[in-house]
Design a protein around this motif. Structure first.
Motif, PDB file in Angstrom:
ATOM      1  N   HIS A  13     -32.096 -13.737  85.865  1.00 15.07           N
ATOM      2  CA  HIS A  13     -31.851 -12.323  86.162  1.00 15.07           C
ATOM      3  C   HIS A  13     -30.358 -12.015  86.237  1.00 15.07           C
ATOM      4  CE1 HIS A  13     -32.113 -14.574  89.909  1.00 15.07           C
ATOM      5  NE2 HIS A  13     -31.280 -13.708  90.426  1.00 15.07           N
ATOM      6  N   TYR A  14     -29.494 -13.000  86.029  1.00 16.55           N
ATOM      7  CA  TYR A  14     -28.060 -12.732  86.025  1.00 16.55           C
ATOM      8  C   TYR A  14     -27.672 -12.094  84.708  1.00 16.55           C
ATOM      9  CZ  TYR A  14     -27.307 -15.447  90.326  1.00 16.55           C
ATOM     10  OH  TYR A  14     -27.304 -15.900  91.620  1.00 16.55           O
ATOM     11  N   PRO A  15     -26.515 -11.434  84.550  1.00 20.88           N
ATOM     12  CA  PRO A  15     -25.384 -11.371  85.477  1.00 20.88           C
ATOM     13  C   PRO A  15     -25.636 -10.421  86.655  1.00 20.88           C
ATOM     14  CG  PRO A  15     -24.938  -9.966  83.611  1.00 20.88           C
ATOM     15  CD  PRO A  15     -26.229 -10.680  83.321  1.00 20.88           C
ATOM     16  N   VAL A  17     -23.212  -8.091  89.631  1.00 23.31           N
ATOM     17  CA  VAL A  17     -21.892  -7.658  90.093  1.00 23.31           C
ATOM     18  C   VAL A  17     -21.500  -8.509  91.305  1.00 23.31           C
ATOM     19  CG1 VAL A  17     -20.696  -5.753  91.256  1.00 23.31           C
ATOM     20  CG2 VAL A  17     -22.102  -5.309  89.238  1.00 23.31           C
ATOM     21  N   LEU A 160     -18.493  -9.614  86.845  1.00 24.87           N
ATOM     22  CA  LEU A 160     -19.907 -10.008  86.866  1.00 24.87           C
ATOM     23  C   LEU A 160     -20.006 -11.525  86.936  1.00 24.87           C
ATOM     24  CD1 LEU A 160     -21.226  -7.828  83.866  1.00 24.87           C
ATOM     25  CD2 LEU A 160     -21.380  -7.256  86.295  1.00 24.87           C
ATOM     26  N   LEU A 162     -22.321 -14.893  86.142  1.00 28.21           N
ATOM     27  CA  LEU A 162     -23.394 -15.330  85.231  1.00 28.21           C
ATOM     28  C   LEU A 162     -24.177 -16.525  85.754  1.00 28.21           C
ATOM     29  CD1 LEU A 162     -22.004 -15.333  81.582  1.00 28.21           C
ATOM     30  CD2 LEU A 162     -24.071 -14.192  82.370  1.00 28.21           C
TER      31      LEU A 162
END
Lengths: 198, 198
Positions: A13-15, A17, A160, A162
């Protein structure tokens, strides 16, 4: 598609903030970067951050009931890495990493001067979820750098995360608006063709 | 820096990754895009999503206790807009927007076939925060498209929401790794110079 049962490590579900949480207790200011966070409510304005009980920030948040959330640009990834990968138990991060702070307006906790936006929060709820604790802050005030936004939308190179100590940013050349009007136009055409009666 | 007290509308912490929540109750499948969400715990794997009680998805989530989270690429912004800006009370989104679904493996809720990653969840906690409700899902399984990741890090053009019906994506050309090793090297040098004793 690959399928995994009972995942432990997952970055799918990354990136996300990065936000830097600043706390202060007994005149000691500490900073920690966090990527598990979300807005919870518009009115009242509530924001949630997840902190492991292993972290020094967890102890400070329980003591002080106030914190600030600070949003940084991509070029400041070193600040996020520094305060994320060191512990306030062993080092005074503010002086070690030479981080310039400004005073809060409504809370006795500073904000990071280089942040393009910062929220001043007071803790209104604390709740454990698995191996982390959800600290719920009521946003008392918002700081933002005017040149970082256009029609209230961020236009900066937001920092962001990762996963695996890797940072990236947004593609500021690429954006598209597609909202209620476009969706309604589509639905009207579709309804016409399909004689659909909602 | 500009300062605002008691903010109501604020997008200063955006962009956020879009996730599409799929629910199913009484054989009716519904989809809604959500940008207020976060991982809550690693072990057990818990994930939280915020849903307004006004939304049809809120009712379905209370009835079914299962849902899937679906992560899309930037090119699929229309799907996110469609399912975010229409209500399942008035339209069957799956047929209206022609969204291809695949069966879940451990839950009786489908995933979106075009998603590059999807989580199957069972609801383990429901809690109101202000004008939204936090639904906590235990992740039972994870689907992911192998070509969308490299060393577990996403390398796709993830769909991000900026606020005001505007979407953007990541800059896939820009990434940097800066972690524990680099921070420890910095601290060792700093400690040497400053004779700091933690």
């Amino acid at each position: 598609m690959i399928f995994i049962r009972k995942p432990i490590k997952y970055y799918y579900h990354y990136p996300a903030v990065v936000t830097v949480v600043v706390t202060k207790a007994e005149d000691r200011v500490n900073l920690m970067s966090v990527v598990w966070h979300t807005q919870l409510s518009s009115d009242p304005p509530l924001y949630g951050i997840l902190i492991s009980p292993k972290r020094f920030t967890h102890k400070l948040l329980k003591e002080s009931k106030e914190f600030t959330l600070n949003f940084l640009e991509y070029e400041d990834y070193e600040i996020a890495a520094f305060v994320g990968r060191s512990s306030g138990r062993n080092v005074d991060k503010v002086s070690a990493f030479d981080i310039e702070l400004s005073e809060g307006r409504l809370v006795d906790v500073p904000i990071i001067s280089r942040a393009y936006a910062a929220y001043e929060c007071e803790t209104v709820d604390i709740r454990d979820y698995g191996d982390h604790t959800l600290f719920v802050g009521r946003i008392l005030g918002v700081h933002y750098r005017e040149d970082a936004f256009e029609n209230h939308l961020p236009k900066v190179n937001t920092l962001l995360y990762l996963g695996s100590d890797t940072y990236t940013t947004v593609d500021t050349q690429e954006r598209v608006k597609y909202g209620k009007e476009e969706v309604e136009r589509f639905l009207k055409e579709w309804l016409g063709k399909n004689e659909y009666h909602p």
